[in-house]
Design a protein around this motif. Structure first.
Motif, PDB file in Angstrom:
ATOM      1  N   ASN A 127       0.967  -1.130  -0.017  1.00 42.52           N
ATOM      2  CA  ASN A 127       0.005  -0.134  -0.085  1.00 42.52           C
ATOM      3  C   ASN A 127       0.839   1.189   0.155  1.00 42.52           C
ATOM      4  OD1 ASN A 127      -2.306  -1.031  -0.103  1.00 42.52           O
ATOM      5  ND2 ASN A 127      -2.965  -1.170   2.112  1.00 42.52           N
ATOM      6  N   GLY A 128       2.182   1.140  -0.001  1.00 38.67           N
ATOM      7  CA  GLY A 128       2.972   2.195   0.202  1.00 38.67           C
ATOM      8  C   GLY A 128       3.677   2.634  -1.518  1.00 38.67           C
ATOM      9  N   SER A 129       4.594   3.294  -1.661  1.00 41.58           N
ATOM     10  CA  SER A 129       5.050   3.761  -2.873  1.00 41.58           C
ATOM     11  C   SER A 129       6.211   2.887  -3.633  1.00 41.58           C
ATOM     12  CB  SER A 129       5.577   5.218  -2.993  1.00 41.58           C
ATOM     13  OG  SER A 129       6.696   5.342  -2.200  1.00 41.58           O
ATOM     14  N   ARG A 130       6.125   2.899  -4.664  1.00 42.11           N
ATOM     15  CA  ARG A 130       7.038   2.101  -5.570  1.00 42.11           C
ATOM     16  C   ARG A 130       8.712   2.240  -5.064  1.00 42.11           C
ATOM     17  NH1 ARG A 130       7.014  -1.491 -10.317  1.00 42.11           N
ATOM     18  NH2 ARG A 130       9.181  -2.046 -10.559  1.00 42.11           N
ATOM     19  N   GLY A 131       8.827   3.904  -4.896  1.00 41.19           N
ATOM     20  CA  GLY A 131      10.166   4.169  -4.559  1.00 41.19           C
ATOM     21  C   GLY A 131      10.385   3.731  -3.092  1.00 41.19           C
ATOM     22  N   ASP A 151       2.466  -1.000  -6.459  1.00 41.21           N
ATOM     23  CA  ASP A 151       2.476  -0.227  -5.426  1.00 41.21           C
ATOM     24  C   ASP A 151       0.903   0.586  -5.519  1.00 41.21           C
ATOM     25  OD1 ASP A 151       2.705   1.523  -7.615  1.00 41.21           O
ATOM     26  OD2 ASP A 151       3.877   2.792  -6.526  1.00 41.21           O
ATOM     27  N   ILE A 152       0.926   1.553  -4.391  1.00 38.82           N
ATOM     28  CA  ILE A 152      -0.446   2.219  -4.274  1.00 38.82           C
ATOM     29  C   ILE A 152      -0.611   3.135  -5.657  1.00 38.82           C
ATOM     30  CG2 ILE A 152       0.226   4.064  -3.347  1.00 38.82           C
ATOM     31  CD1 ILE A 152      -3.025   2.285  -2.478  1.00 38.82           C
ATOM     32  N   VAL A 153       0.002   3.429  -6.346  1.00 41.66           N
ATOM     33  CA  VAL A 153      -0.238   4.116  -7.435  1.00 41.66           C
ATOM     34  C   VAL A 153      -0.757   3.198  -8.710  1.00 41.66           C
ATOM     35  CG1 VAL A 153       0.901   5.556  -9.227  1.00 41.66           C
ATOM     36  CG2 VAL A 153       1.644   5.776  -7.199  1.00 41.66           C
ATOM     37  N   ALA A 155      -2.149   0.573  -8.103  1.00 39.41           N
ATOM     38  CA  ALA A 155      -3.448   0.099  -7.664  1.00 39.41           C
ATOM     39  C   ALA A 155      -4.375   1.103  -7.952  1.00 39.41           C
ATOM     40  CB  ALA A 155      -3.464  -0.281  -6.325  1.00 39.41           C
ATOM     41  N   GLU A 156      -3.930   2.402  -8.519  1.00 43.30           N
ATOM     42  CA  GLU A 156      -5.097   3.589  -9.038  1.00 43.30           C
ATOM     43  C   GLU A 156      -5.454   3.925  -7.450  1.00 43.30           C
ATOM     44  OE1 GLU A 156      -7.536   2.029 -11.838  1.00 43.30           O
ATOM     45  OE2 GLU A 156      -6.281   2.284 -13.276  1.00 43.30           O
ATOM     46  N   PHE A 157      -4.498   3.857  -6.435  1.00 45.62           N
ATOM     47  CA  PHE A 157      -5.067   4.346  -4.880  1.00 45.62           C
ATOM     48  C   PHE A 157      -6.047   3.499  -4.361  1.00 45.62           C
ATOM     49  CE2 PHE A 157      -2.967   7.772  -7.177  1.00 45.62           C
ATOM     50  CZ  PHE A 157      -1.529   7.947  -6.624  1.00 45.62           C
ATOM     51  N   HIS A 158      -6.552   2.352  -4.841  1.00 43.03           N
ATOM     52  CA  HIS A 158      -7.149   1.626  -4.223  1.00 43.03           C
ATOM     53  C   HIS A 158      -6.495   0.537  -3.232  1.00 43.03           C
ATOM     54  CE1 HIS A 158     -10.858   3.077  -6.190  1.00 43.03           C
ATOM     55  NE2 HIS A 158     -10.129   2.735  -7.575  1.00 43.03           N
ATOM     56  N   PRO A 159      -6.450   0.762  -1.933  1.00 40.53           N
ATOM     57  CA  PRO A 159      -5.709  -0.218  -1.043  1.00 40.53           C
ATOM     58  C   PRO A 159      -6.393  -1.403  -0.792  1.00 40.53           C
ATOM     59  CG  PRO A 159      -6.755   1.573   0.115  1.00 40.53           C
ATOM     60  CD  PRO A 159      -7.401   1.452  -1.240  1.00 40.53           C
ATOM     61  N   LYS A 160      -5.267  -2.174  -0.156  1.00 42.88           N
ATOM     62  CA  LYS A 160      -5.673  -3.401   0.422  1.00 42.88           C
ATOM     63  C   LYS A 160      -6.355  -2.922   1.852  1.00 42.88           C
ATOM     64  CE  LYS A 160      -1.261  -4.507   0.524  1.00 42.88           C
ATOM     65  NZ  LYS A 160      -0.073  -5.227   1.143  1.00 42.88           N
ATOM     66  N   PRO A 161      -7.498  -3.429   2.374  1.00 41.55           N
ATOM     67  CA  PRO A 161      -8.208  -4.650   2.056  1.00 41.55           C
ATOM     68  C   PRO A 161      -9.118  -4.720   1.258  1.00 41.55           C
ATOM     69  CG  PRO A 161      -8.907  -3.685   4.038  1.00 41.55           C
ATOM     70  CD  PRO A 161      -7.928  -2.783   3.328  1.00 41.55           C
ATOM     71  N   GLN A 162      -9.418  -3.770   0.020  1.00 39.82           N
ATOM     72  CA  GLN A 162     -10.518  -3.591  -0.826  1.00 39.82           C
ATOM     73  C   GLN A 162     -10.435  -4.771  -1.975  1.00 39.82           C
ATOM     74  OE1 GLN A 162     -10.779   0.226  -2.706  1.00 39.82           O
ATOM     75  NE2 GLN A 162     -10.683   1.330  -0.706  1.00 39.82           N
ATOM     76  N   GLU A 163     -11.418  -5.685  -2.110  1.00 40.20           N
ATOM     77  CA  GLU A 163     -11.355  -6.699  -3.125  1.00 40.20           C
ATOM     78  C   GLU A 163     -11.083  -6.019  -4.340  1.00 40.20           C
ATOM     79  OE1 GLU A 163     -14.485  -9.908  -4.746  1.00 40.20           O
ATOM     80  OE2 GLU A 163     -15.210  -8.811  -2.938  1.00 40.20           O
TER      81      GLU A 163
END
Length: 245
Positions: A127-131, A151-153, A155-163
């Motif tokens: 859920n963090g950044s690739r860098g 990373d979160i980018v 994932a288009e800023f949709h984090p775990k734990p979202q299905e």
């Protein structure tokens, strides 16, 4: 930690019933999973988030802390909550909170050897950044073992734990969840992977310790859930156990 401890005995009993030989894709969370949770890295990130939120919204540090944790629990990440509730641009936030001191993080050659012995593809899903992920993996000396980082980018800023976040990850890397295993330090982040058919491994601090200074108490809930196949407090030893079984 001795082999007679309750947590290790429970881990061994649960592991013995499971077969990982079908796993083709190994998915690892980053923070507090690929490095020991007792280090101060997450605490640094936590403090930087608090300061950023306080400055961004004109709050006291205590007010910012309460908001940060509330959004984290509700949305999966504090960042997601800030984007939804306050239309915050995420780029500066990510750059700020991941600018941390990695001096306490040592190379992990034993973990690298264990990862290298696993058959199949290894991925980092954070859920963090690739860098941030790249810096941590480089410092640990294990970058070469991972095919990619999600990373979160990405994932288009949709984090775990979202299905939807997991399904996006599986689609991006063409992962068959019934032939994959996921390693996480948060039990709630393993609920969807288990539902999708993945083997699930919860990585916890030695002795199942809970340090309130590092994580919120609710973050440790669900360790005994049916969605968790294995609990381990030693990732390297667990991976070596798979190789020798």
């Amino acid at each position: 930690m001795s082999s007679s401890s309750p947590s290790r005995s429970a881990e061994s009993a649960r592991t013995a019933k499971l077969d990982f030989s079908h796993v083709e894709t190994w998915v690892f969370d980053l923070d507090n999973t690929l490095y020991p949770p007792g280090l101060d890295l997450w605490r640094q990130i936590d403090m930087k988030m608090r300061a950023y939120i306080a400055n961004f919204l004109g709050l006291t540090l205590d007010e910012a802390f309460a908001l940060q944790k509330g959004y984290y629990r509700k949305y999966g990440t504090s960042l997601r909550g800030l984007m939804i509730e306050h239309a915050m641009d995420p780029d500066d936030f990510l750059a700020h909170v991941h600018a941390i001191d990695l001096a306490s993080l040592d190379a992990a050659p034993a973990l690298g050897e264990a990862l290298g012995a696993l058959p199949g593809r290894k991925l980092v899903y954070t859920n963090g950044s690739r860098g941030h992920a790249d810096q941590v993996l480089d410092k640990l000396g294990i970058s070469e073992h991972f095919a990619d980082v999600h990373d979160i980018v990405a994932a288009e800023f949709h984090p775990k734990p979202q299905e939807s976040a997991y399904r996006g990850f599986l689609t991006r890397f063409d992962v068959d969840p019934t032939r994959a295993a996921m390693f996480e330090d948060l039990a709630r982040n393993l609920e969807v992977p288990a539902m999708l058919g993945m083997r699930t491994v919860l990585v916890v601090p030695p002795g199942l310790a809970v340090n309130p200074a590092d994580r919120e108490a609710w973050e440790h809930e669900g360790r005994d859930g049916a969605h968790i196949d294995v609990v381990t407090d030693d990732l390297t030893a667990f991976l070596n156990g798979l190789r020798s079984s």
